[in-house]
Design a protein around this motif. Structure first.
Motif, PDB file in Angstrom:
ATOM      1  N   LEU A  28       0.849  -1.276  -0.094  1.00  0.00           N
ATOM      2  CA  LEU A  28       0.138   0.141  -0.044  1.00  0.00           C
ATOM      3  C   LEU A  28       0.851   1.257   0.042  1.00  0.00           C
ATOM      4  O   LEU A  28       1.951   1.179   0.673  1.00  0.00           O
ATOM      5  CB  LEU A  28      -0.955   0.124   1.198  1.00  0.00           C
ATOM      6  CG  LEU A  28      -2.006  -1.084   1.294  1.00  0.00           C
ATOM      7  CD1 LEU A  28      -2.642  -1.127   2.665  1.00  0.00           C
ATOM      8  CD2 LEU A  28      -3.044  -1.043   0.147  1.00  0.00           C
ATOM      9  N   TYR A  30      -0.167   4.062   1.247  1.00  0.00           N
ATOM     10  CA  TYR A  30      -0.206   4.745   2.458  1.00  0.00           C
ATOM     11  C   TYR A  30      -1.143   3.920   3.467  1.00  0.00           C
ATOM     12  O   TYR A  30      -2.117   3.009   2.680  1.00  0.00           O
ATOM     13  CB  TYR A  30      -0.442   6.100   2.831  1.00  0.00           C
ATOM     14  CG  TYR A  30      -1.878   6.534   2.188  1.00  0.00           C
ATOM     15  CD1 TYR A  30      -2.222   6.724   0.741  1.00  0.00           C
ATOM     16  CD2 TYR A  30      -3.005   6.396   3.087  1.00  0.00           C
ATOM     17  CE1 TYR A  30      -3.181   6.832   0.059  1.00  0.00           C
ATOM     18  CE2 TYR A  30      -4.234   6.768   2.431  1.00  0.00           C
ATOM     19  CZ  TYR A  30      -4.354   6.651   1.127  1.00  0.00           C
ATOM     20  OH  TYR A  30      -5.656   6.905   0.556  1.00  0.00           O
ATOM     21  N   TYR A  31      -1.078   3.781   4.869  1.00  0.00           N
ATOM     22  CA  TYR A  31      -2.118   3.007   5.649  1.00  0.00           C
ATOM     23  C   TYR A  31      -2.115   3.361   6.823  1.00  0.00           C
ATOM     24  O   TYR A  31      -1.131   4.448   7.310  1.00  0.00           O
ATOM     25  CB  TYR A  31      -1.697   1.598   5.617  1.00  0.00           C
ATOM     26  CG  TYR A  31      -0.197   1.157   5.812  1.00  0.00           C
ATOM     27  CD1 TYR A  31       0.716   0.977   4.996  1.00  0.00           C
ATOM     28  CD2 TYR A  31      -0.188   0.849   7.214  1.00  0.00           C
ATOM     29  CE1 TYR A  31       1.983   0.605   5.458  1.00  0.00           C
ATOM     30  CE2 TYR A  31       1.287   0.610   7.618  1.00  0.00           C
ATOM     31  CZ  TYR A  31       2.285   0.402   6.635  1.00  0.00           C
ATOM     32  OH  TYR A  31       3.616   0.074   7.065  1.00  0.00           O
ATOM     33  N   GLU A  98      -5.527  -0.434   7.721  1.00  0.00           N
ATOM     34  CA  GLU A  98      -6.569   0.239   6.596  1.00  0.00           C
ATOM     35  C   GLU A  98      -5.953   1.137   5.925  1.00  0.00           C
ATOM     36  O   GLU A  98      -5.055   1.686   6.509  1.00  0.00           O
ATOM     37  CB  GLU A  98      -7.827   0.625   7.459  1.00  0.00           C
ATOM     38  CG  GLU A  98      -8.867   1.280   6.425  1.00  0.00           C
ATOM     39  CD  GLU A  98      -9.341   0.126   5.692  1.00  0.00           C
ATOM     40  OE1 GLU A  98      -9.844  -0.994   6.145  1.00  0.00           O
ATOM     41  OE2 GLU A  98      -9.799   0.271   4.367  1.00  0.00           O
ATOM     42  N   ARG A  99      -6.126   1.041   4.619  1.00  0.00           N
ATOM     43  CA  ARG A  99      -5.650   2.075   3.803  1.00  0.00           C
ATOM     44  C   ARG A  99      -6.446   3.431   4.004  1.00  0.00           C
ATOM     45  O   ARG A  99      -7.188   3.820   3.463  1.00  0.00           O
ATOM     46  CB  ARG A  99      -5.733   1.738   2.139  1.00  0.00           C
ATOM     47  CG  ARG A  99      -5.068   2.839   1.245  1.00  0.00           C
ATOM     48  CD  ARG A  99      -5.452   2.074  -0.252  1.00  0.00           C
ATOM     49  NE  ARG A  99      -4.436   3.465  -0.859  1.00  0.00           N
ATOM     50  CZ  ARG A  99      -4.850   4.401  -1.590  1.00  0.00           C
ATOM     51  NH1 ARG A  99      -6.063   4.693  -1.321  1.00  0.00           N
ATOM     52  NH2 ARG A  99      -3.983   4.993  -2.116  1.00  0.00           N
ATOM     53  N   THR A 100      -5.842   4.019   4.747  1.00  0.00           N
ATOM     54  CA  THR A 100      -6.496   5.167   5.640  1.00  0.00           C
ATOM     55  C   THR A 100      -5.302   6.147   6.225  1.00  0.00           C
ATOM     56  O   THR A 100      -4.296   5.846   6.215  1.00  0.00           O
ATOM     57  CB  THR A 100      -7.725   5.013   6.391  1.00  0.00           C
ATOM     58  OG1 THR A 100      -8.277   6.260   6.786  1.00  0.00           O
ATOM     59  CG2 THR A 100      -7.284   4.456   7.686  1.00  0.00           C
TER      60      THR A 100
END
Length: 126
Positions: A28, A30-31, A98-100
């Motif tokens: 990913l 970012y996460y 989570e990708r957040t």
């Protein structure tokens, strides 16, 4: 995505523990990784989170001043250093990814985290 939580145990009040959450099997840009805890008979509570950049962190009021979250990107591992532990910190601690971005809102109980580790038990005796 696999998350492996570790580092829990039995400690006396006032003691310290360092939890680890090792993440693997993902790619990913970012996460965020968050720590939650759940005690028997209680709702799951968001404790802390950190963005993959390390630039954003959040702590629940119950964790502020006692817990410190950090990330080692080379190891894809997040740490939760817990000091001045209290009996009310006793719970099963779970990590999630989570990708957040890490914000207060994503640690809310109804935020849909996709990936969860199995948890590690923390017991603080009085």
């Amino acid at each position: 995505v696999q998350l492996q939580a570790s580092g829990g145990g039995l400690v006396q009040a006032g003691g310290s523990l360092r939890l680890s959450c090792a993440a693997s099997g993902f790619s990913l840009d970012y996460y965020a990784i968050a720590w939650f805890r759940q005690a028997p008979g209680k709702e799951r509570e968001g404790v802390s989170c950190i963005s993959s950049s390390g630039g954003s962190t959040y702590y629940a009021d119950s964790a502020k001043g006692r817990f410190t979250i950090s990330i080692n990107n080379a190891k894809n591992t997040v740490y939760l250093q817990m000091n001045s532990l209290k009996p009310e910190d006793t719970a099963n601690y779970l990590c999630a990814l989570e990708r957040t971005r890490c914000t207060r809102g994503v640690v809310a109980n109804n935020y849909p985290w996709d990936y969860w580790g199995q948890g590690t038990q923390v017991t603080v005796s009085s």
